[in-house]
Design a protein around this motif. Structure first.
Motif, PDB file in Angstrom:
ATOM      1  N   PHE A  81      32.789  47.379  46.995  1.00  0.00           N
ATOM      2  CA  PHE A  81      31.806  46.330  46.752  1.00  0.00           C
ATOM      3  C   PHE A  81      31.363  46.306  45.299  1.00  0.00           C
ATOM      4  N   HIS A  82      31.053  45.087  44.838  1.00  0.00           N
ATOM      5  CA  HIS A  82      30.506  44.908  43.498  1.00  0.00           C
ATOM      6  C   HIS A  82      29.332  43.943  43.575  1.00  0.00           C
ATOM      7  N   GLU A  83      28.329  44.220  42.780  1.00  0.00           N
ATOM      8  CA  GLU A  83      27.202  43.302  42.647  1.00  0.00           C
ATOM      9  C   GLU A  83      27.519  42.367  41.491  1.00  0.00           C
ATOM     10  N   CYS A  84      27.894  41.138  41.823  1.00  0.00           N
ATOM     11  CA  CYS A  84      28.363  40.197  40.796  1.00  0.00           C
ATOM     12  C   CYS A  84      27.266  39.773  39.835  1.00  0.00           C
ATOM     13  N   ARG A  85      26.029  39.987  40.202  1.00  0.00           N
ATOM     14  CA  ARG A  85      24.939  39.699  39.268  1.00  0.00           C
ATOM     15  C   ARG A  85      25.073  40.595  38.034  1.00  0.00           C
TER      16      ARG A  85
ATOM     17  N   ARG B 224      24.473  38.814  44.181  1.00  0.00           N
ATOM     18  CA  ARG B 224      25.634  38.357  44.936  1.00  0.00           C
ATOM     19  C   ARG B 224      26.612  39.515  45.125  1.00  0.00           C
ATOM     20  N   LYS B 225      26.432  40.218  46.205  1.00  0.00           N
ATOM     21  CA  LYS B 225      27.301  41.351  46.510  1.00  0.00           C
ATOM     22  C   LYS B 225      28.584  40.827  47.159  1.00  0.00           C
ATOM     23  N   ARG B 226      29.717  41.273  46.638  1.00  0.00           N
ATOM     24  CA  ARG B 226      31.005  40.821  47.152  1.00  0.00           C
ATOM     25  C   ARG B 226      31.939  42.014  47.368  1.00  0.00           C
ATOM     26  N   TRP B 227      32.885  41.787  48.273  1.00  0.00           N
ATOM     27  CA  TRP B 227      33.941  42.784  48.520  1.00  0.00           C
ATOM     28  C   TRP B 227      35.162  42.399  47.701  1.00  0.00           C
ATOM     29  N   PHE B 228      35.748  43.385  47.036  1.00  0.00           N
ATOM     30  CA  PHE B 228      36.949  43.162  46.253  1.00  0.00           C
ATOM     31  C   PHE B 228      38.030  44.168  46.641  1.00  0.00           C
ATOM     32  N   LEU B 229      39.271  43.712  46.629  1.00  0.00           N
ATOM     33  CA  LEU B 229      40.423  44.591  46.803  1.00  0.00           C
ATOM     34  C   LEU B 229      41.359  44.368  45.626  1.00  0.00           C
ATOM     35  N   VAL B 230      41.762  45.465  45.010  1.00  0.00           N
ATOM     36  CA  VAL B 230      42.732  45.423  43.919  1.00  0.00           C
ATOM     37  C   VAL B 230      43.945  46.237  44.334  1.00  0.00           C
TER      38      VAL B 230
ATOM     39  N   VAL C  90      47.693  42.218  43.128  1.00  0.00           N
ATOM     40  CA  VAL C  90      47.210  41.304  44.163  1.00  0.00           C
ATOM     41  C   VAL C  90      45.720  41.578  44.292  1.00  0.00           C
ATOM     42  N   LEU C  91      44.925  40.528  44.139  1.00  0.00           N
ATOM     43  CA  LEU C  91      43.461  40.662  44.142  1.00  0.00           C
ATOM     44  C   LEU C  91      42.871  39.812  45.261  1.00  0.00           C
ATOM     45  N   TYR C  92      41.964  40.409  46.023  1.00  0.00           N
ATOM     46  CA  TYR C  92      41.257  39.657  47.064  1.00  0.00           C
ATOM     47  C   TYR C  92      39.752  39.799  46.864  1.00  0.00           C
ATOM     48  N   GLU C  93      39.045  38.728  47.201  1.00  0.00           N
ATOM     49  CA  GLU C  93      37.582  38.717  47.113  1.00  0.00           C
ATOM     50  C   GLU C  93      37.043  38.045  48.359  1.00  0.00           C
ATOM     51  N   ASN C  94      35.938  38.583  48.894  1.00  0.00           N
ATOM     52  CA  ASN C  94      35.345  37.992  50.095  1.00  0.00           C
ATOM     53  C   ASN C  94      33.931  38.523  50.284  1.00  0.00           C
ATOM     54  N   VAL C  95      33.295  38.104  51.384  1.00  0.00           N
ATOM     55  CA  VAL C  95      31.947  38.572  51.691  1.00  0.00           C
ATOM     56  C   VAL C  95      32.002  40.021  52.161  1.00  0.00           C
ATOM     57  N   PRO C  96      30.948  40.808  51.952  1.00  0.00           N
ATOM     58  CA  PRO C  96      30.954  42.220  52.333  1.00  0.00           C
ATOM     59  C   PRO C  96      31.242  42.463  53.817  1.00  0.00           C
ATOM     60  N   ASN C  97      30.813  41.532  54.670  1.00  0.00           N
ATOM     61  CA  ASN C  97      30.945  41.747  56.115  1.00  0.00           C
ATOM     62  C   ASN C  97      32.393  41.672  56.603  1.00  0.00           C
ATOM     63  N   ILE C  98      33.321  41.367  55.713  1.00  0.00           N
ATOM     64  CA  ILE C  98      34.727  41.357  56.107  1.00  0.00           C
ATOM     65  C   ILE C  98      35.176  42.746  56.546  1.00  0.00           C
ATOM     66  N   GLN C  99      34.527  43.775  56.009  1.00  0.00           N
ATOM     67  CA  GLN C  99      34.918  45.137  56.378  1.00  0.00           C
ATOM     68  C   GLN C  99      34.462  45.508  57.786  1.00  0.00           C
ATOM     69  N   ALA C 100      33.551  44.737  58.328  1.00  0.00           N
ATOM     70  CA  ALA C 100      33.106  44.979  59.702  1.00  0.00           C
ATOM     71  C   ALA C 100      33.859  44.074  60.672  1.00  0.00           C
TER      72      ALA C 100
END
Length: 267
Positions: free
Chosen positions: A245-249, A258-264, A211-221
């Protein structure tokens, strides 16, 4: 020191003679043993350094042993393994089309994704999704979905992976904190939790491997409490979780930062 056997009867000095005698199979097994133990040592270093959790180490080690056993028996692994994928909140197919292009190869085994379907509530996005991927996207609000409908749409057998990119507007820093707390955006924020429950209830007897989720970094706050519940549900269901977090660039070779939050989550 860590329980690896090292050389198992054959050494590098034996290779020339084995080749001369036509014993290529013995050389293959010898090389495989070296490679497998090197990977095993590398995994142990990652564990000791805290790069991966114990659960992830055990899972990777088991996968390594499975592949080594198949190759040691001299069996050929299938040319291409297609992994069934469901994209939730598929939008205009940005993520889904990327999955369709993704390919991986290891020890002669190639894998790729087979996009089974998706859902989104926006009719225009659903039309764009099908145009870009060739796969229909069910046009429906996640709140209207039931576990039974998920199985009807995407199969009684769980897909190999489920990817979710739920609406991020409520978590975005572009939205004021005050406005993000209004009912409209709180309803948006709940969709990740609703989606997680749907996945677990739809295929509880045989859950997706990933199960994979992706969203903006501020979701953790702003979504701290919600993410805690998502993690709890996945862990109770038997998943091992890694998020950050991953830098998608860099990861996706994009032309912008484009910094994004990922959950694996791996079952």
């Amino acid at each position: 020191l860590i329980g690896l056997p090292g050389k198992l009867g054959t050494s590098g000095s034996d290779v020339k003679a084995l080749i001369a005698e036509g014993k290529r199979r013995e050389v293959d097994v010898y090389c495989l043993c070296d490679v497998a133990q090197t990977v095993g040592l590398w995994l142990r270093v990652l564990l000791v350094r805290g790069v991966i959790a114990l659960e992830m180490y055990v899972m990777a080690a088991r996968s390594l042993l499975d592949v080594a056993e198949i190759l040691t028996r001299g069996e050929r692994m299938s040319a291409v393994r297609r992994r069934r994928l469901v994209c939730t909140f598929g939008g205009g197919a940005g993520g889904a089309s990327g999955f369709q292009r993704a390919k991986a190869s290891l020890f002669g085994q190639e894998s790729e994704f087979e996009l089974v379907g998706s859902f989104d509530k926006d009719p225009y996005a659903c039309a764009a999704f099908e145009y870009l991927t060739g796969v229909a996207q069910v046009c429906i609000d996640a709140r209207e979905l039931t576990p039974c409908m998920m199985r009807d749409f995407y199969g009684q057998q769980a897909p190999y992976a489920v990817h979710g990119s739920p609406p991020c507007v409520g978590y975005s820093k572009l939205l004021s904190t005050k406005k993000s707390k209004t009912k409209k955006y709180q309803l948006y924020n709940e969709l990740a939790l609703i989606n997680t429950r749907l996945i677990i209830e739809a295929w509880g007897d045989d859950l997706p491997a990933f199960v994979l989720y992706e969203n903006v970094p501020n979701i953790q706050a702003r979504g701290k409490a919600l993410l805690a519940e998502v993690r709890r549900l996945l862990i109770v269901a038997g998943y091992v979780i890694q998020d950050g977090f991953h830098e998608c660039r860099k990861v996706g070779n994009l032309a912008q930062r484009r910094k994004r939050w990922f959950l694996v989550a791996r079952n």
